[in-house]
Write a protein that holds these residues in place. Structure first.
Motif, mmCIF file in Angstrom:
data_model
loop_
_atom_site.group_PDB
_atom_site.id
_atom_site.type_symbol
_atom_site.label_atom_id
_atom_site.label_comp_id
_atom_site.label_asym_id
_atom_site.label_seq_id
_atom_site.Cartn_x
_atom_site.Cartn_y
_atom_site.Cartn_z
ATOM 1 N N ALA A 87 0.838 -1.205 0.000
ATOM 2 C CA ALA A 87 0.000 0.000 0.000
ATOM 3 C C ALA A 87 0.868 1.248 0.000
ATOM 4 C CB ALA A 87 -0.920 -0.015 1.224
ATOM 5 N N ARG A 88 1.928 1.224 0.817
ATOM 6 C CA ARG A 88 2.805 2.392 0.877
ATOM 7 C C ARG A 88 3.508 2.611 -0.455
ATOM 8 N NH1 ARG A 88 6.188 2.561 6.073
ATOM 9 N NH2 ARG A 88 6.912 0.575 5.273
ATOM 10 N N LEU A 89 3.911 1.522 -1.083
ATOM 11 C CA LEU A 89 4.549 1.643 -2.389
ATOM 12 C C LEU A 89 3.588 2.248 -3.407
ATOM 13 C CD1 LEU A 89 6.738 1.126 -4.490
ATOM 14 C CD2 LEU A 89 5.946 -1.237 -4.645
ATOM 15 N N ARG A 90 2.349 1.775 -3.370
ATOM 16 C CA ARG A 90 1.368 2.299 -4.320
ATOM 17 C C ARG A 90 1.151 3.797 -4.104
ATOM 18 N NH1 ARG A 90 -2.594 -1.322 -3.757
ATOM 19 N NH2 ARG A 90 -3.338 -0.265 -1.891
ATOM 20 N N GLU A 91 1.019 4.170 -2.825
ATOM 21 C CA GLU A 91 0.835 5.598 -2.535
ATOM 22 C C GLU A 91 2.042 6.411 -3.002
ATOM 23 O OE1 GLU A 91 0.113 5.815 1.635
ATOM 24 O OE2 GLU A 91 -1.648 4.495 1.533
ATOM 25 N N ARG A 92 3.215 5.854 -2.745
ATOM 26 C CA ARG A 92 4.434 6.560 -3.141
ATOM 27 C C ARG A 92 4.466 6.775 -4.652
ATOM 28 N NH1 ARG A 92 9.346 6.998 -0.653
ATOM 29 N NH2 ARG A 92 10.859 8.065 -1.964
ATOM 30 N N LEU A 93 4.101 5.747 -5.379
ATOM 31 C CA LEU A 93 4.100 5.870 -6.833
ATOM 32 C C LEU A 93 3.007 6.835 -7.293
ATOM 33 C CD1 LEU A 93 4.732 2.183 -7.978
ATOM 34 C CD2 LEU A 93 6.376 4.024 -7.568
ATOM 35 N N ALA A 94 1.937 6.890 -6.512
ATOM 36 C CA ALA A 94 0.830 7.769 -6.900
ATOM 37 C C ALA A 94 1.184 9.238 -6.722
ATOM 38 C CB ALA A 94 -0.416 7.428 -6.082
ATOM 39 N N THR A 95 2.215 9.512 -5.917
ATOM 40 C CA THR A 95 2.600 10.911 -5.718
ATOM 41 C C THR A 95 3.295 11.481 -6.942
ATOM 42 O OG1 THR A 95 4.778 10.382 -4.807
ATOM 43 C CG2 THR A 95 2.934 10.474 -3.263
ATOM 44 N N VAL A 96 3.718 10.598 -7.863
ATOM 45 C CA VAL A 96 4.372 11.077 -9.085
ATOM 46 C C VAL A 96 3.301 11.657 -10.008
ATOM 47 C CG1 VAL A 96 5.748 10.432 -11.079
ATOM 48 C CG2 VAL A 96 6.200 9.365 -8.868
ATOM 49 N N GLU A 97 3.392 12.950 -10.208
ATOM 50 C CA GLU A 97 2.333 13.612 -10.973
ATOM 51 C C GLU A 97 2.539 13.439 -12.473
ATOM 52 O OE1 GLU A 97 2.454 17.613 -9.724
ATOM 53 O OE2 GLU A 97 1.780 17.182 -7.663
ATOM 54 N N HIS A 98 1.465 13.666 -13.197
ATOM 55 C CA HIS A 98 1.522 13.596 -14.659
ATOM 56 C C HIS A 98 1.774 14.991 -15.209
ATOM 57 C CE1 HIS A 98 -1.050 9.666 -14.821
ATOM 58 N NE2 HIS A 98 -0.101 9.632 -13.926
ATOM 59 N N THR A 99 2.924 15.159 -15.805
ATOM 60 C CA THR A 99 3.203 16.451 -16.436
ATOM 61 C C THR A 99 3.035 16.297 -17.946
ATOM 62 O OG1 THR A 99 5.556 16.055 -16.810
ATOM 63 C CG2 THR A 99 4.906 16.786 -14.617
ATOM 64 N N ASP A 100 3.450 17.311 -18.684
ATOM 65 C CA ASP A 100 3.350 17.203 -20.142
ATOM 66 C C ASP A 100 4.530 16.444 -20.728
ATOM 67 O OD1 ASP A 100 5.127 19.042 -19.391
ATOM 68 O OD2 ASP A 100 4.431 20.654 -20.713
ATOM 69 N N ASP A 101 5.515 16.115 -19.866
ATOM 70 C CA ASP A 101 6.652 15.306 -20.323
ATOM 71 C C ASP A 101 6.493 13.885 -19.790
ATOM 72 O OD1 ASP A 101 9.001 14.122 -20.997
ATOM 73 O OD2 ASP A 101 10.290 15.770 -20.306
ATOM 74 N N ALA A 102 5.885 13.034 -20.602
ATOM 75 C CA ALA A 102 5.571 11.674 -20.142
ATOM 76 C C ALA A 102 6.838 10.888 -19.814
ATOM 77 C CB ALA A 102 4.763 10.941 -21.211
ATOM 78 N N LEU A 103 7.907 11.170 -20.551
ATOM 79 C CA LEU A 103 9.151 10.443 -20.285
ATOM 80 C C LEU A 103 9.736 10.833 -18.935
ATOM 81 C CD1 LEU A 103 11.183 8.422 -21.327
ATOM 82 C CD2 LEU A 103 12.401 10.289 -22.455
ATOM 83 N N ALA A 104 9.695 12.103 -18.620
ATOM 84 C CA ALA A 104 10.170 12.553 -17.309
ATOM 85 C C ALA A 104 9.330 11.926 -16.201
ATOM 86 C CB ALA A 104 10.104 14.075 -17.232
ATOM 87 N N ASP A 105 8.033 11.788 -16.459
ATOM 88 C CA ASP A 105 7.171 11.150 -15.461
ATOM 89 C C ASP A 105 7.594 9.701 -15.229
ATOM 90 O OD1 ASP A 105 5.871 13.532 -15.533
ATOM 91 O OD2 ASP A 105 4.094 12.794 -16.589
ATOM 92 N N LEU A 106 7.896 9.022 -16.312
ATOM 93 C CA LEU A 106 8.330 7.619 -16.188
ATOM 94 C C LEU A 106 9.606 7.519 -15.373
ATOM 95 C CD1 LEU A 106 8.175 4.620 -16.962
ATOM 96 C CD2 LEU A 106 9.445 5.187 -19.041
#
Lengths: 208, 208
Positions: free
Chosen positions: A74-93
């Motif tokens: 659950a903590r891992l999922r939340e942590r990953l969910a904090t990564v926001e979606h910007t207009d640079d999809a590669l940077a998000d990855l």
DNA sequence: AGTACCGGAATAACACTGTTATGCAATAAT
DNA sequence: ATTATTGCATAACAGTGTTATTCCGGTACT
């Protein structure tokens, strides 16, 4: 012999605080002292209760470990969910991969139990646990879908590519946790970055 | 008064058969019943001796586990050495990777102890153990050197590329041992093959 | 109110574990 | 031949997970 019972036991029905304290102590002990510190008696001491609480609340040590692992997922999922979606999809990855690795290195003992197959007192991952764990996988696949959609990398089955990225990340991180790779030796730039870069055929930097 | 028991055979060049039987039983129990079956008393029963033999011969359970791991590394090295050098260096590299994976899947419990960081009764890899383990790494690097020398893949630092291949292989294998990837689902062709192929920028097939 | 109830926790016991201390038999050294 | 040492067996100590028993306190009846 013992001290008087706690004067204020606000029962308040829903979640017994004994259960919460046991889980809290288990997570802390696993994180700070490793798997060998996870014992029923030690947990009972830390949570100021008796070993029986482990059995009335969970049913045994393996079941308790299962819940700790579930919380880790659950903590891992939340942590990953904090990564926001910007207009640079590669940077998000890249940020997603960084968050994944940071979470693993911050809680190495928990991570090896979650994915490494560390048998902790006879406990092994059940299929249900693995299904929970694999939504890490879907997070990666979704991020890859966006990168492909933006035409930044070659378009193909994102689930398969996600499996490849996950394998590479997981393998590097496990060797890092085992102490074989050390970031201070520059392995991040020399091994991890080229690994992911080649995999996606696009330059990637995992370091700071 | 008396010093620590010397783990080396005492007098004649003959290795005590008690020691041999203990190691044999340990390897078998770890392989067949997993880490939780490795107990001093169980070993003593299997080897028809007493628990003290574990201490006179090795100095304790962690030291015994260390020797089992060392034997696992030796077996892996021998297994990799059986891969002959043909005139097709790339085929040799693929055979090396196959041998590595086959050895891991044939002895999954031993493999996770060797590389996964599974703490087995408080035992953890020492730096010396890791150095022994990393000649797996040099075998990979040597094979890559030959592939590069033949001009079959891009020429660059073979040790760094070996680290990347090792990470990828290790990660995939660990997830396979954990039960997350299953060869019967076709993950070998869908995940592992593309992973290594992209890494080396040349088609690779790990399946049979 | 009183009372029966019943669930969860404490105590203690059982069968384990690794490890250590002691004792003993056989071998090596003098 | 006598002593010293080495190697294993026996037993004990402290620790583990788990189970059985006891016991207490809040709940739910009457």
């Amino acid at each position: 012999m013992n001290a008087l019972p706690d004067p204020s036991p606000p029962v308040s029905g829903l979640v017994p605080e004994v259960r919460r304290k046991l889980l809290e102590a288990a997570a802390r002990l696993l994180s700070e002292e490793g798997p060998s510190a996870l014992s029923a008696r030690r947990l009972a001491r830390e949570a100021s209760t008796s070993t029986m609480a482990v059995y009335t609340q969970f049913g045994g040590m393996p079941a308790l470990v299962r819940e700790v692992v579930a919380e880790g997922f659950a903590r891992l999922r939340e942590r990953l969910a904090t990564v926001e979606h910007t207009d640079d999809a590669l940077a998000d990855l890249v940020q997603l991969c960084r968050a994944y690795r940071e979470n693993a290195l911050e809680h190495p003992n928990l991570y090896t139990v979650m994915f490494g197959g560390t048998s902790l007192g006879g406990y092994r991952l059940s299929r249900a646990d693995m299904d929970v764990g694999t939504d890490t996988f879907t997070a990666l696949a979704d991020a890859l879908d966006r990168v492909m959609g933006a035409g930044l990398i070659r378009r193909e089955n994102s689930r398969h590519v996600a499996g490849q990225c996950w394998s590479a990340l997981h393998g590097y991180i496990m060797l890092e946790i085992a102490g074989i790779y050390r970031a201070e030796d520059g392995t991040t730039e020399l091994v991890l970055d080229p690994l992911l870069s080649r995999l996606l055929a696009v330059p990637i930097t995992m370091g700071p």
